[in-house]
Structures are given as structure tokens and as C-alpha cells.
Motif scaffolding. Sequence first.
Motif, PDB file in Angstrom:
ATOM      1  N   ASP A   1       0.827  -1.204   0.050  1.00 36.18           N
ATOM      2  CA  ASP A   1      -0.021  -0.322  -0.044  1.00 36.18           C
ATOM      3  C   ASP A   1       0.893   1.103   0.056  1.00 36.18           C
ATOM      4  N   TYR A   2       2.146   1.260   0.586  1.00 35.03           N
ATOM      5  CA  TYR A   2       3.020   2.258   0.641  1.00 35.03           C
ATOM      6  C   TYR A   2       4.253   2.227  -0.237  1.00 35.03           C
ATOM      7  N   GLY A   3       4.031   1.561  -1.394  1.00 36.37           N
ATOM      8  CA  GLY A   3       5.063   1.341  -2.041  1.00 36.37           C
ATOM      9  C   GLY A   3       6.435   0.806  -1.785  1.00 36.37           C
ATOM     10  N   TYR A   4       6.474  -0.328  -0.509  1.00 36.21           N
ATOM     11  CA  TYR A   4       7.454  -0.573   0.101  1.00 36.21           C
ATOM     12  C   TYR A   4       7.608  -2.104  -0.591  1.00 36.21           C
ATOM     13  N   ARG A   5       8.947  -2.636  -0.775  1.00 38.56           N
ATOM     14  CA  ARG A   5       9.274  -3.692  -0.738  1.00 38.56           C
ATOM     15  C   ARG A   5       9.580  -4.511   0.573  1.00 38.56           C
ATOM     16  N   VAL A   6       9.660  -5.660   0.527  1.00 32.71           N
ATOM     17  CA  VAL A   6       9.697  -6.622   1.840  1.00 32.71           C
ATOM     18  C   VAL A   6      11.191  -7.356   1.753  1.00 32.71           C
TER      19      VAL A   6
ATOM     20  N   LYS B   1      17.097 -16.615  -8.327  1.00 32.88           N
ATOM     21  CA  LYS B   1      17.573 -15.296  -8.717  1.00 32.88           C
ATOM     22  C   LYS B   1      18.439 -14.497  -7.596  1.00 32.88           C
ATOM     23  N   ILE B   2      19.480 -14.007  -7.693  1.00 36.65           N
ATOM     24  CA  ILE B   2      20.553 -13.736  -6.797  1.00 36.65           C
ATOM     25  C   ILE B   2      20.899 -12.197  -6.853  1.00 36.65           C
ATOM     26  N   GLY B   3      20.774 -11.560  -5.712  1.00 41.57           N
ATOM     27  CA  GLY B   3      21.356 -10.056  -5.620  1.00 41.57           C
ATOM     28  C   GLY B   3      22.358 -10.293  -4.472  1.00 41.57           C
ATOM     29  N   PHE B   4      23.227  -9.105  -4.909  1.00 41.91           N
ATOM     30  CA  PHE B   4      24.406  -9.175  -3.950  1.00 41.91           C
ATOM     31  C   PHE B   4      24.508  -8.548  -2.668  1.00 41.91           C
ATOM     32  N   GLY B   5      24.644  -9.058  -1.806  1.00 38.74           N
ATOM     33  CA  GLY B   5      24.693  -8.428  -0.268  1.00 38.74           C
ATOM     34  C   GLY B   5      25.692  -9.126   0.773  1.00 38.74           C
ATOM     35  N   THR B   6      25.988  -8.415   1.647  1.00 38.52           N
ATOM     36  CA  THR B   6      27.080  -8.949   2.621  1.00 38.52           C
ATOM     37  C   THR B   6      26.934  -9.202   3.962  1.00 38.52           C
ATOM     38  N   ASP B   7      25.829  -8.366   4.468  1.00 41.36           N
ATOM     39  CA  ASP B   7      25.475  -8.247   5.791  1.00 41.36           C
ATOM     40  C   ASP B   7      26.419  -7.378   6.477  1.00 41.36           C
TER      41      ASP B   7
ATOM     42  N   ALA C   1       7.630 -16.907   4.563  1.00 43.92           N
ATOM     43  CA  ALA C   1       7.876 -15.430   3.763  1.00 43.92           C
ATOM     44  C   ALA C   1       7.643 -15.718   2.335  1.00 43.92           C
ATOM     45  N   VAL C   2       8.001 -16.604   1.654  1.00 39.81           N
ATOM     46  CA  VAL C   2       8.021 -16.529   0.088  1.00 39.81           C
ATOM     47  C   VAL C   2       6.539 -16.775  -0.098  1.00 39.81           C
ATOM     48  N   MET C   3       5.722 -17.384   0.511  1.00 44.50           N
ATOM     49  CA  MET C   3       4.333 -17.778   0.240  1.00 44.50           C
ATOM     50  C   MET C   3       3.620 -16.618   0.346  1.00 44.50           C
ATOM     51  N   ALA C   4       3.995 -15.717   1.352  1.00 41.14           N
ATOM     52  CA  ALA C   4       3.252 -14.331   1.802  1.00 41.14           C
ATOM     53  C   ALA C   4       3.609 -13.263   0.826  1.00 41.14           C
TER      54      ALA C   4
ATOM     55  N   MET D   1      13.716 -23.319  -2.922  1.00 37.19           N
ATOM     56  CA  MET D   1      14.154 -22.920  -4.050  1.00 37.19           C
ATOM     57  C   MET D   1      13.112 -22.922  -5.052  1.00 37.19           C
ATOM     58  N   ARG D   2      12.419 -24.044  -5.407  1.00 34.76           N
ATOM     59  CA  ARG D   2      11.124 -24.234  -6.172  1.00 34.76           C
ATOM     60  C   ARG D   2      10.276 -22.940  -5.993  1.00 34.76           C
ATOM     61  N   LEU D   3       9.683 -22.661  -4.503  1.00 33.91           N
ATOM     62  CA  LEU D   3       8.902 -21.712  -4.293  1.00 33.91           C
ATOM     63  C   LEU D   3       9.281 -20.390  -4.839  1.00 33.91           C
ATOM     64  N   MET D   4      10.802 -20.200  -4.361  1.00 38.81           N
ATOM     65  CA  MET D   4      11.209 -18.937  -4.722  1.00 38.81           C
ATOM     66  C   MET D   4      11.060 -18.674  -6.435  1.00 38.81           C
ATOM     67  N   LYS D   5      11.369 -19.642  -7.118  1.00 39.97           N
ATOM     68  CA  LYS D   5      11.517 -19.459  -8.392  1.00 39.97           C
ATOM     69  C   LYS D   5      10.036 -19.428  -8.992  1.00 39.97           C
ATOM     70  N   GLN D   6       8.992 -20.129  -8.485  1.00 39.29           N
ATOM     71  CA  GLN D   6       7.790 -19.857  -8.766  1.00 39.29           C
ATOM     72  C   GLN D   6       7.240 -18.408  -8.385  1.00 39.29           C
ATOM     73  N   HIS D   7       7.459 -17.719  -7.367  1.00 41.77           N
ATOM     74  CA  HIS D   7       7.122 -16.637  -6.824  1.00 41.77           C
ATOM     75  C   HIS D   7       7.815 -15.541  -7.333  1.00 41.77           C
ATOM     76  N   GLY D   8       9.151 -15.749  -7.818  1.00 45.68           N
ATOM     77  CA  GLY D   8       9.987 -14.719  -8.345  1.00 45.68           C
ATOM     78  C   GLY D   8      10.792 -14.099  -7.266  1.00 45.68           C
ATOM     79  N   THR D   9      11.042 -14.559  -5.979  1.00 49.32           N
ATOM     80  CA  THR D   9      11.575 -14.213  -4.910  1.00 49.32           C
ATOM     81  C   THR D   9      13.299 -14.227  -5.047  1.00 49.32           C
ATOM     82  N   TRP D  10      13.801 -13.076  -4.721  1.00 47.55           N
ATOM     83  CA  TRP D  10      15.300 -12.791  -4.671  1.00 47.55           C
ATOM     84  C   TRP D  10      15.972 -13.700  -3.454  1.00 47.55           C
ATOM     85  N   TYR D  11      17.269 -13.933  -3.879  1.00 51.04           N
ATOM     86  CA  TYR D  11      17.897 -14.464  -2.751  1.00 51.04           C
ATOM     87  C   TYR D  11      19.095 -13.492  -2.385  1.00 51.04           C
ATOM     88  N   VAL D  12      19.458 -12.837  -1.540  1.00 50.50           N
ATOM     89  CA  VAL D  12      20.421 -12.246  -0.861  1.00 50.50           C
ATOM     90  C   VAL D  12      21.403 -13.252  -0.063  1.00 50.50           C
TER      91      VAL D  12
END
Length: 441
Positions: free
Chosen positions: A245-250, A340-346, A263-266, A282-293
Motif C-alpha cells: 500500500d505504501y510502495g514498499y518492498r519487503v 535469482k540472486i542479488g549481491f549482499g554482505t550483511d 515468507a516466500v508464500m506471503a 528454491m522451487r517456491l522462490m522461482k515460482q514466486h520470483g523471490t530474490w535471494y541475497v
Amino acid sequence: MRATLLSLALLFPSVAVAAPAVDAARELHCGKLFDARSGRLLGPHTVQVRDGRIQGVSAGIPAIPAGTALDLRGHTCLPGWTDLHVHMGSQSSPQSYSEGFRLDPVDFAFRSVGYAEKTLLAGFTSVRDLGGEVAPHLRDAIAQGLVKGPRIFAAGKSIATTGGHADPTNGWNHMLSELAGAPGPTEGVVNSVDDARQAVRQRYKDGSDVIKITATGGVLSYARSGDAPQFTVDEVKAVVDTARDYGYRVAAHAHGTEGMKRAVMAGVTSIEHGTQMTDEVMRLMKQHGTWYVPTIYAGRFVADKARIDGYFPEVVRPKAARIGAQIQDTFARAYKAGVKIGFGTDMGVGPHGDNAREFVYMVEAGMPAAAALQSATIRAAEVLGVDDQGVIEAGKRADIVAVPGDPLADIGVVMDVAFVMKDGVVYKAPRAGDADAAGSP
């Protein structure tokens, strides 16, 4: 406290501060150019920059350089890198746990200034800060030109459940807990669908750019479990729907399998860490287009420090040894599976400014160097949901870094960043004594 802050605000109204001055026009003469869209390394190119944007990109380098040209012929130019998971207000040390009781927020704010500059000079022109009250203020100070640092997409306070990974009162004794009272949605602690909605709205009120939840236990929190699920599906969905609603990503911190699945199903945008990611997840993430950092760096760092007596509290030490050591292998499997993988270090777990070492670990685990570089450029922009950065093309932000040699042949050169430009301002240049190296226009 609120009355005091209000009084100060009335006595000292905010003053507009100009952003950093930008050169009217510059030319970059690049020996090689990384095309983030194709993942290919191109030959010599000239990049024209005007008013903080890339005006044009053309093959070849003029025989007679313009007076405003920057000589990067011995270097490879790349889009400025983005680290999708940092914590700019802190940095791990054996004193980290006690400092939370001894230091004031202003102490952490002052420390963050140095961390920000180190991150920028390491080639990271943007970061996503996933948890920390300092970050929104640091973001604004950088945007106003008061502090040198990367562009920050700030989550502010992470959202947790009672006793969860981001519950700020974990480890407090009974007296302290009674004095402070039970934290609620304002402090980022939720225990119902309604609480979840309120916590997101509070982050909106606080000026966050992204929402972070801790969907499972964590490694460094003062609690036994590092992987138990800590939200119901309905609670996560309430966060995601309200954020939308506020234009945020989670972004969802998650180590354990069940918490990841919820989290992926939500509908979260990204899973952070993902240590115990199974083939099903991994199958769920690919199905939902969820990124992995993946944050391989943090995993390796905490596993190493767990061997040192006294570095972590004893409740943390076994989690760090067990969970941290798994992340690089999980990353290798996820990459092979096509997640799908994005770069992150923590970063903040490890020392700020060492972010580029994640590239080395990614390649070490089997990802081609080109794909690793894409994860911090064009793919990171996709995770953020922005289209004005991540590639060196006309009309995009003039965020450009340069390294010596060929990073596709030797990924280790990313540790030797020679040139950094953000929004058309040069903060680091290869020639000693160059005025631009100090960030001067």
C-alpha cells in the motif's frame, strides 16, 4: 523526551543544505567497459557525464582528450556497485553486546560516518541498510552533502516478534525489561496481524525506504534459536500487503526452512541469508520470483569468530559456528538451481569497506565473475525496484567505478578499486594528488 525534541525543533528549525556540487561535464576514457545487461566486457569506451547523469557512451577513445577527461585507459569501468544488505550503524567486535548498554545513539551515528565513507570508496555507490535507526538519518546527511557515503535505501527498525531476532530487549534482565516496558509495533515488535500492519505504518512514519522482517531466529541475537520460524503466514502477509500500500518492498531475514517457506508464500521480495534453503524452498522462490541475497561474507566471518574464546556470548557461539559455515554451500546450490540472486554482505557483521570480498566468495562457490558483477549492478537495481542505476547507459545516474585489469579474468581486482564516481562527483581517482580524489568537483 518527546517534549524536549519538539522544543528543540521549534527553537532550531531545519535549514536546507545543498547537495554536493556536480561537475557540469566530464569524460571518462575507459580501457574496458563492463556491459551489465549482457555480462560482457567491451573494449575501449568514452563515457560522457553531465549534471550527475550519463549523457552518452561511445566505443573508442579520442586521440586528443578533452580538457575534462579522466584517464582510465588502464582500467575497467563498471556501474557503481550496490550492496543489498548492510548495517551502517554498527560493526562487530567482542564489545558489541555491552556497547548497546553503554553508548548513546549519537555514538553509533558518529561511527556510521566513517563506515559510510569506507563503503563508498570501496566502490559501493548504493546500499540497502536492513535494520538500524541510524540509517535514515545517515541517508539524509549523505543526500544533503554533509557526509560522504553511498546512496542509502534504509529500512529503519527491523520488524520482529517478541523474543525474535530483532526484539531490542533480548538478553535484558528483569529489572531493565520492567523499566523499559514490553516493546510493541512502534519499536518494531509484533504479535498479531494488526500489530504487523501498525509496524509497517510506523516505518512509513519514520521515513523508511524498505521493510525488513526477521522471519526466523538469527545468529547474533541473544537467543538460543537461530532458525525457528517467528511469524505466522498471516502476519507476514499483513506486512507485505500493508507495505505494498505504501510502495514498499519487503526483505525477510531467514535461516530456517519453515520461516523461508512462510515468507516466500506471503510474497516477500527477497530472502536474506537463506542458510537452510531446501530444494522445495528454491522451487517456491522461482515460482514466486523471490530474490535471494546470500551474505556469504557474514557467514564465513561469524564461523571464523566463533572459534575465538570470548568474541561472542556463549548463547551465540554455537549458532555462529553451525549456521555461518553453511551459507556458501547454500549459495552454490541456489545458483545452480536458477534462483535469482542479488549481491549482499550483511556488512556491519564484518568490517565496513571489505564488501567487495563477497564477489570473490561468490566466484569461489561457482558463480561466473560476470554474473557476480551483475548481481551487484543490474540485478541489484531490480531488487530495489529502480531503473536509473546499475548500467552504464545514457540517461542513467553517473555511478561508475573502475578497477585495474580484467575482473572477468581475475575477480580479485575488485579489492583494488581505483576510481569512484557517484552522481557525477568523483570521490576517488587513480592519480595521486588529483583534486577529484577528495570528492571536489
